[in-house]
Enzyme design. Structure first.
Site, short mmCIF file in Angstrom:
data_model
loop_
_atom_site.label_atom_id
_atom_site.label_comp_id
_atom_site.label_asym_id
_atom_site.label_seq_id
_atom_site.Cartn_x
_atom_site.Cartn_y
_atom_site.Cartn_z
N ASP A 140 -0.07 -2.55 5.78
CA ASP A 140 -0.62 -1.25 5.37
C ASP A 140 -1.86 -1.46 4.49
O ASP A 140 -2.09 -2.53 3.96
CB ASP A 140 0.43 -0.45 4.58
CG ASP A 140 0.93 -1.18 3.34
OD1 ASP A 140 1.24 -2.39 3.45
OD2 ASP A 140 1.01 -0.57 2.26
N GLU A 141 -2.65 -0.39 4.39
CA GLU A 141 -3.80 -0.34 3.47
C GLU A 141 -4.65 -1.61 3.50
O GLU A 141 -4.84 -2.27 2.48
CB GLU A 141 -3.30 -0.06 2.04
CG GLU A 141 -2.63 1.30 1.93
CD GLU A 141 -2.22 1.66 0.51
OE1 GLU A 141 -2.01 0.75 -0.31
OE2 GLU A 141 -2.09 2.87 0.23
N VAL A 142 -5.17 -1.92 4.66
CA VAL A 142 -6.05 -3.09 4.79
C VAL A 142 -7.46 -2.65 4.37
O VAL A 142 -8.31 -2.34 5.21
CB VAL A 142 -6.02 -3.66 6.22
CG1 VAL A 142 -6.80 -4.97 6.28
CG2 VAL A 142 -4.59 -3.88 6.67
#
Length: 429
Positions: A140-142
């Site tokens: 997530d949230e790269v």
């Protein structure tokens, strides 16, 4: 599956505390624990640099799994494989694997060393969790994906976008898990997938949540978990929230996770401590179990936690409480409600201090004893009371947490106010 996500970026509890908490989680309706170890895992060999000085030992990791098994909680280890890897990329040794050189958030997926490192990390974690039938790869949230020069060159050469680049890396990770650990099922967060076009997902065969990483390799089912909007560990988070679902193969299943963040990322301040979050976590779990928060559900939570009543809108509970860490819950309430207020009131509203014991007087050690004695006993009593309280709080915290957590929590929540009082008392004396 009703998973409680323990995110151990900070304030990792001692195993002796988990021993008390696991039966409670089971009683409240959890049937699994999602453990994001980060630097608390006992990495070995070349990866030892990633370990916190207070990391769990191999015996601790085994004990955690035994405790979970005892209370019918399935353990799902979580290893971040793309973003949220500050605990890795902060080290000079791995700085060359950053997507953007000055940010330690995300991996550069184009450097061969990235996948090699991830294989080592995944192998060590999976080998210590051979009972587990699941692994969560985060993803997530790269942040800053596509901003590095290697990514820009790749997109230019392949006429691709960040979505296809993201899926390419995920497939490489899945390919390794599939070939090395037959039968292990994979979970990942869904936020990055939401941004990817349906066409790209179908092109990469992600739309059916099945990936065949390479010719001849068996397909691995990828269960895409929607992050539940309930975060008991977050700062000032409302108690109830929407219940998340887990999407698998295009249909919804009543599976969700209740998240207890210990930090928002490796560099941020601590969120609320786990003992303080337990009432909120209890509400979330019972809401998941019952599909809503009814009066009956509320009564079950109150009885289980030993409270008389609760006000969801104010995020407060009334009563002594009879759950692991209830003393910390009440003492943190005292800190939040009274510490700052009582000290600032004494320092700023006492006219004798403002008029006869200002910073100017204190710096020059100059004052009229007559006026100083008018506030002295009151200030000394306040100081003595809070120091006594803080000694008790520290003792309770040390039973649950390692020294680094205790120091950090004190530094953030106690010292900014108590130090002002300590300084005044020192100058007064």
């Amino acid at each position: 599956m009703r998973l409680v996500h323990l995110d151990l970026k900070g304030a990792a509890p001692r195993v002796s505390y988990l021993e008390q908490v696991f039966p409670l989680l089971s009683q409240l309706g959890a049937n699994g624990i999602l453990i994001e170890y980060e630097d608390m895992f006992p990495f070995k060999g070349e990866l030892e640099i990633l370990k916190s000085p207070y990391a769990y030992s191999e015996d601790d990791v085994e004990r955690i799994q035994q405790l979970a098994e005892l209370h019918k909680l399935e353990v799902v280890p979580l290893v971040q494989t793309f973003g949220h890897v500050e605990f890795i990329l902060k080290h000079e040794k791995y700085q060359h694997l950053r997507e953007v050189e000055r940010f330690p958030n995300s991996f550069n997926p184009h450097v061969p060393d990235t996948l090699a490192l991830l294989k080592s990390i995944l192998s060590q974690v999976i080998e210590k969790h051979r009972r587990s039938s699941w692994i969560h790869i985060g993803a997530d949230e790269v942040f800053h994906l596509g901003e590095g020069m290697d990514s820009k060159n790749w997109m230019s050469r392949n006429k691709g976008d960040t979505g296809t680049m993201y899926l390419k890396h995920i497939k490489e990770v899945l390919g390794f898990i599939t070939t090395q650990y037959w039968g292990l099922q994979v979970l990942m967060w869904d936020d990055m997938l939401r941004k990817i076009s349906v066409g790209a997902l179908q092109g990469e065969r992600m739309g059916t949540a099945v990936v065949a990483p390479e010719l001849g390799a068996s397909a691995v089912p990828v269960h895409v978990a929607a992050l539940a909007g309930i975060m008991p560990g977050a700062r000032q988070e409302p108690v109830p929230g929407p219940v998340g679902t887990q999407v698998s193969g295009g249909h919804e299943e009543p599976q969700a996770s209740s998240c207890c963040w210990h930090r928002y990322d490796h560099y941020s301040v601590l969120c609320e401590l786990l003992p303080v979050s337990i009432p909120s976590l209890a509400v979330c779990l019972q809401t998941l179990v019952n599909g809503g928060f009814t009066e009956e559900t509320k009564r079950k939570v109150l009885d289980t936690l030993g409270f008389q009543s609760m006000q969801l809108e104010q995020s407060t509970c009334e009563g002594r409480g009879a759950f692991p860490g209830a003393e910390i819950y009440h003492m943190v309430e005292q800190v939040n409600g009274h510490l700052k207020e009582s000290i600032l009131k004494a320092l700023e509203e006492e006219s004798a201090i403002k008029g006869w014991f200002s910073p100017y007087h204190r710096k020059r050690q100059f004052g009229n004893p007559r006026n100083m004695e008018s506030f002295g006993s009151k200030v000394l009593k306040l100081h003595e009371d809070w120091e006594s309280f803080v000694r008790d709080l520290r003792a309770h915290l040390e039973r649950v947490y390692f020294p680094d957590t205790v120091e950090e929590w004190m530094e953030e929540n106690i010292n900014p106010y108590l130090d002002q009082l300590r300084d005044l008392v020192r100058d007064y004396r």
